[in-house]
Write an enzyme that holds these catalytic residues in place. Structure first.
Site, mmCIF file in Angstrom:
data_model
loop_
_atom_site.group_PDB
_atom_site.id
_atom_site.type_symbol
_atom_site.label_atom_id
_atom_site.label_comp_id
_atom_site.label_asym_id
_atom_site.label_seq_id
_atom_site.Cartn_x
_atom_site.Cartn_y
_atom_site.Cartn_z
ATOM 1 N N HIS A 75 0.835 -1.309 -0.051
ATOM 2 C CA HIS A 75 0.060 -0.055 -0.163
ATOM 3 C C HIS A 75 0.801 1.324 -0.085
ATOM 4 O O HIS A 75 0.342 2.428 0.506
ATOM 5 C CB HIS A 75 -0.935 0.002 1.298
ATOM 6 C CG HIS A 75 -1.877 -1.115 1.242
ATOM 7 N ND1 HIS A 75 -3.115 -1.095 0.715
ATOM 8 C CD2 HIS A 75 -1.806 -2.311 1.998
ATOM 9 C CE1 HIS A 75 -3.818 -2.176 1.229
ATOM 10 N NE2 HIS A 75 -2.920 -2.933 1.617
ATOM 11 N N SER A 83 17.076 17.506 -17.202
ATOM 12 C CA SER A 83 16.549 18.964 -17.016
ATOM 13 C C SER A 83 17.110 19.810 -17.892
ATOM 14 O O SER A 83 18.588 20.045 -18.151
ATOM 15 C CB SER A 83 16.320 19.364 -15.823
ATOM 16 O OG SER A 83 15.815 20.640 -15.659
#
Length: 441
Positions: A166, A296
């Protein structure tokens, strides 16, 4: 015969189809064109053997079809992939090109198409293109990717880290265990593909228009299959029932379903690797993914998980293609499915995308992954779920109290446990992280 590349070899039916279907600008997959050539070459030679076609005529047709099969005339197949649903336009395109190449006295329908119909030849070409690409491109790529994960599973077998369920901290596992699971996902995916191929290998050739075999010799289909098997090495089979083979494309839907499952597996794996490699300081930081390029245009030194991102995009495309293939498979009416070009376009794209992407995944990502051992150790030691190992000694409720106090106070699990009455020897024995990862109690 030698033909200039710019010379138009097709005839009137192809010209009509080009005018009728200016839809996408995307042509039928070239692998289908090549398989139409292989089938028609074998058909001409078989019809000569059966005494149905003049030997000289047959050999000229076969030689021309061999040129189509080898890719020499790919530019002569201009019809849009979104065309008549049986592929009749592309079959006629092949007949016309081959007849022109074969020379005087060769008729596109009477000779090149002898013993055939678009309704059995075109889907046969699609099935064989899929069988060929899955066997010779996709499965070897999957085997390489599985081996890459298996090698990393061995390399990382003793590196303990926090498990996560989870997206929350869970009991420790090893990196090796996770990578072993990835290897198994790919291995099972390849098995699903292999299990679908015997059905794909059943081709409707010989059924002509509706599956009855009208206007074809009873030995035609078997002899053509035998020739194709001999020249390609593929396991090409007769259909279990000619009307099943003619009336639907269930085998192609089945193969697409296996590709969808593979895409689902790749999505899970690629997401896991990107998350484990996140950081280098503010992320999970358990893996170092290969640094391939700047991440980037503005942030210096940034590196992104570019290969997992490609895998995720390709997987999404394959899942989308499967939806279109499923709808196409639904559109069989009576004796013929009439969405074959749609199915071919999407299925062959999926096979090609997965073959190339899994090769890149193995070569440019998985084989170069390194473990961040410090990051893995830190996560293993930080997971409060490790208190699960104390359950047999102190019980679930007591363990929950310890975890809750450690989480709220920020104190170490051991400190809280000792304070709540767990003796140090018991704690140290139960909290052996490697033993926990092995499942020992």
């Amino acid at each position: 015969m030698s033909v200039q590349e710019h010379e138009q070899l097709w005839g009137g039916e192809t010209t009509k189809a080009v005018a009728n279907f200016p839809v996408s600008g995307e042509r039928i997959p070239v692998s289908v064109v090549h398989w139409l050539g292989r089938i028609k070459a074998a058909a001409a030679r078989v019809n000569a053997e059966l005494g149905l076609l003049d030997e000289d005529l047959a050999e000229r047709i076969a030689a021309a079809a061999d040129q189509v099969a080898s890719g020499e005339h790919d530019d002569q197949f201009p019809i849009d992939v979104f065309q008549t649903g049986s592929g009749t336009s592309s079959n006629m395109n092949a007949n016309e090109v081959i007849a022109t190449l074969a020379g005087d006295g060769v008729h596109a329908n009477d000779h090149v198409n002898m013993g055939q119909s678009s309704n059995d030849v075109f889907p046969s070409a699609v099935h064989l293109a899929a069988l060929d690409q899955a066997t010779n491109e996709l499965l070897p790529a999957l085997d390489r990717l599985e081996q890459a994960f298996a090698q990393k599973a061995s390399e990382f077998h003793d590196i303990v880290k926090a498990g996560r369920t989870h997206l929350m901290d869970a009991v420790p596992v090893t990196l090796g265990q996770e990578f072993s699971g990835y290897a198994a996902q790919i291995r099972l995916g390849a098995k699903r593909v292999r299990n679908a191929l015997p059905q794909v290998a059943q081709i409707p050739l010989g059924g002509t228009a509706t599956g009855t075999g009208l206007n074809t010799h009873k030995e035609f289909a078997g002899r053509v299959r035998a020739r194709l098997i001999e020249t390609t090495g593929l396991d090409i089979r007769e259909p279990e029932d000619p009307f099943e083979a003619q009336g639907n494309r269930d085998a192609l839907v089945e193969l697409s379903g296996a590709l969808k499952v593979l895409a689902v597996s790749l999505t899970k794996i690629a997401n896991d690797l990107a998350l484990m490699g996140s950081g280098p300081r503010a992320g999970i930081g358990e893996l170092y993914l290969p640094e391939l390029q700047k991440g980037s245009s503005i942030m210096p030194g940034k590196v992104n998980p570019v290969i997992p991102e490609v895998v995720l995009q390709v997987s999404a495309q394959v899942i989308g293609n499967d939806t279109a293939i499923t709808i196409g498979g639904l559109e069989g009416n009576f004796e013929l499915n009439v969405r074959v070009p749609l199915i071919a376009r999407n299925l062959l794209q999926s096979i090609g995308l997965l073959a190339r992407t899994t090769t890149i995944f193995a070569e440019k990502c998985v084989e170069g992954i390194r473990a961040n051992e410090e990051g893995a150790r830190r996560s293993a030691e930080s997971t409060l779920a490790a208190a699960t190992a104390l359950n047999p000694v102190i019980g679930y409720d007591k363990g929950a109290e310890i975890v809750k106090e450690a989480a709220s106070s920020g104190r170490m699990l051991k400190e809280v446990a000792l304070e709540m009455g767990v003796d140090e020897e018991t704690y140290d024995k139960a909290m052996d992280l490697r033993a926990m990862a092995r499942g020992n109690t």
